[in-house]
Design a protein around this motif. Structure first.
Motif: not given
Length: 480
Positions: A218, A221, A224-225, A231, A234, A238
């Motif tokens: 989280e 993410k 990354k935003t 990416e 991320v 994952e």
């Protein structure tokens, strides 16, 4: 009459002389077993005779869930019950051998009719006999008989008694074989139980680690935003989450299989196994007192079994040798016999009895006896080697497992320090990553190393508990 007595005497003397002379070539080559053991175990100069093997298994294991499992297994385990029937078979063999040593007796009742030709010897004799009670012999002639027969082989050379004693030794050996199987069963259940607890702890650690990884995902993410990472970061996190989620199902399957191994040993259909896995990490192996090597001869059921098998094989050699000597059998019988039922119980006219002694000695074509004797001799040598091998194996097992105790303790202590350091590393790497002072790969690698170290720590703890049971078993404990 004197000539007949002389011929009989010469036959007896000849039979004895030939048998005894022939047996001079058959030497009993008994091999003496070596029971000598070192005064102490390798790496230890202690001569303290305190021995953990003397402790009953119910007192050795402190976990009551484990004690209940073992207690149930000793009643329901199918393989153990099969072994118990082997003991009954051996016991029946002892009874059979005892019966051969004792006299045998039986009741005989017979009835029949006979018609002989008039122009035969028996027919001519009957034709010329005087009339009995105003009547001739009936035709056909009846034959009625009732009596008791007995026979007894005199055990001159201890052939039968040695056979009986050999069977008794094998019966006792089968009991020791059962005891040895009990030690193996106790060890196998306890090891499977500790393995199950280890899987539970691995599952818990994996779940905790997944929570940490999900939180880290989280964070990535969000970063990354904000454009702080790509990416790729991320997807790396994952992938790590998916990998550990997949491993979660693998461990769950291992738990199912470990439970069912225990259920099979206990002799029941699959069901949950009661245990307190939360206490696994705090379990400390008991202190084991190994005593002195010579105690193995009395404590280890497999050594005692080999010793009894050896004693039986030596008796088998004596039995095989005795086959070459003459055997003396006495037979006797008493009863009534008549051609008509009304004369059957008439004394002394219908009374009959006999007694005879037979002395039989093998003279020619004794290859089968020689082969049996050679086979018994070879099996006796085999039994000696097996007995010595069993003692050597027991000594090496104890030596290996006793030295392993300290090595596993040292390994566990160092691994615990590694886990403590890795736990701190996870916190540090996560904080550095949040402040953009560490790369995401450092966080991933730290988490991977941490879970591997924790798994290793559990496996060492499991190995410690395994080894505690193994030492107890190797010393000869677990069957009392």
């Amino acid at each position: 009459m004197r000539t007949k007595h002389k011929i009989g005497s010469w036959l007896i003397i000849t039979a004895l002389a030939v048998s005894v002379t022939a047996c001079k070539d058959l030497k009993i080559a008994f091999k003496t077993e070596n029971k000598t053991t070192p005064e102490s175990y390798l790496g230890s100069a202690s001569k303290d005779s305190t021995n953990t093997a003397a402790i009953k298994w119910k007192d050795f294991f402190k976990d009551q869930n484990l004690v209940a499992l073992i207690d149930t297994a000793l009643k329901n385990n199918q393989e153990l019950n099969i072994t118990m029937q082997e003991i009954n078979i051996a016991k029946a063999e002892v009874r059979a051998k005892k019966g051969e040593f004792l006299p045998s007796a039986g009741v005989r009742v017979g009835a029949g009719v006979e018609k002989v030709g008039e122009y035969t010897r028996d027919g001519a004799v009957e034709k010329n006999l005087p009339v009995h009670d105003g009547k001739a012999f009936p035709e056909p002639l009846g034959d009625l008989m009732v009596g008791v027969n007995a026979s007894w082989e005199i055990d001159i050379w201890r052939k039968l008694r040695n056979g009986r004693d050999a069977a008794a030794s094998r019966y006792l050996a089968s009991v020791e074989g059962k005891n040895f199987m009990v030690t193996n069963l106790v060890a196998e259940i306890s090891e499977s139980y500790y393995e199950l607890m280890a899987y539970d702890n691995k599952l818990e650690i994996l779940k905790q680690n997944l929570e940490i990884q999900k939180n880290a995902l989280e964070i990535v993410k969000l970063q990354k935003t904000a454009g702080e990472v790509t990416e790729l970061a991320v997807k790396k996190f994952e992938a790590e989450v998916y990998k550990n989620q997949s491993h979660l199902f693998y461990i769950q399957q291992q738990i199912v299989e470990a439970e069912n191994r225990i259920n099979f040993l206990v002799g029941r259909f699959p069901q949950p196994v009661q245990r307190n896995s939360a206490a696994f990490q705090q379990m400390v192996p008991d202190t084991i007192y190994s005593g002195i090597p010579s105690q193995l001869l009395q404590n280890r059921p497999d050594i005692r079994q080999a010793e009894l098998d050896l004693a039986a094989s030596k008796l088998d050699v004596k039995v095989a040798r005795a086959q070459f000597y003459p055997s003396l059998r006495i037979t006797a019988g008493v009863g009534y016999q008549a051609f008509n039922v009304k004369y059957l119980i008439t004394s002394p006219q219908s009374l009959l009895y006999n007694i005879a002694g037979d002395l039989i000695a093998p003279l020619i074509n004794r290859n089968a006896l020689k082969a049996k004797y050679a086979s018994a001799n070879a099996k006796q040598f085999q039994a000696v080697y097996k007995y010595e091998q069993t003692i050597l194996n027991a000594y090496i097992e104890v030596t290996n497992r006793v030295t392993k105790v300290q090595n596993l303790k040292n390994s566990y202590d160092l691994k615990q320090k590694q886990v403590d350091a890795m736990n701190q590393s996870i916190t540090i790497s996560t904080n550095l990553f949040k402040s953009a002072k560490a790369d995401y790969m450092e966080v991933l690698m730290t988490q991977r190393d941490a879970i591997e170290a924790k798994f290793d720590l559990i496996e060492i703890k499991q190995e410690q508990l395994y080894n505690m049971v193994s030492v107890y078993q190797a010393l000869g404990g677990g069957w009392r």
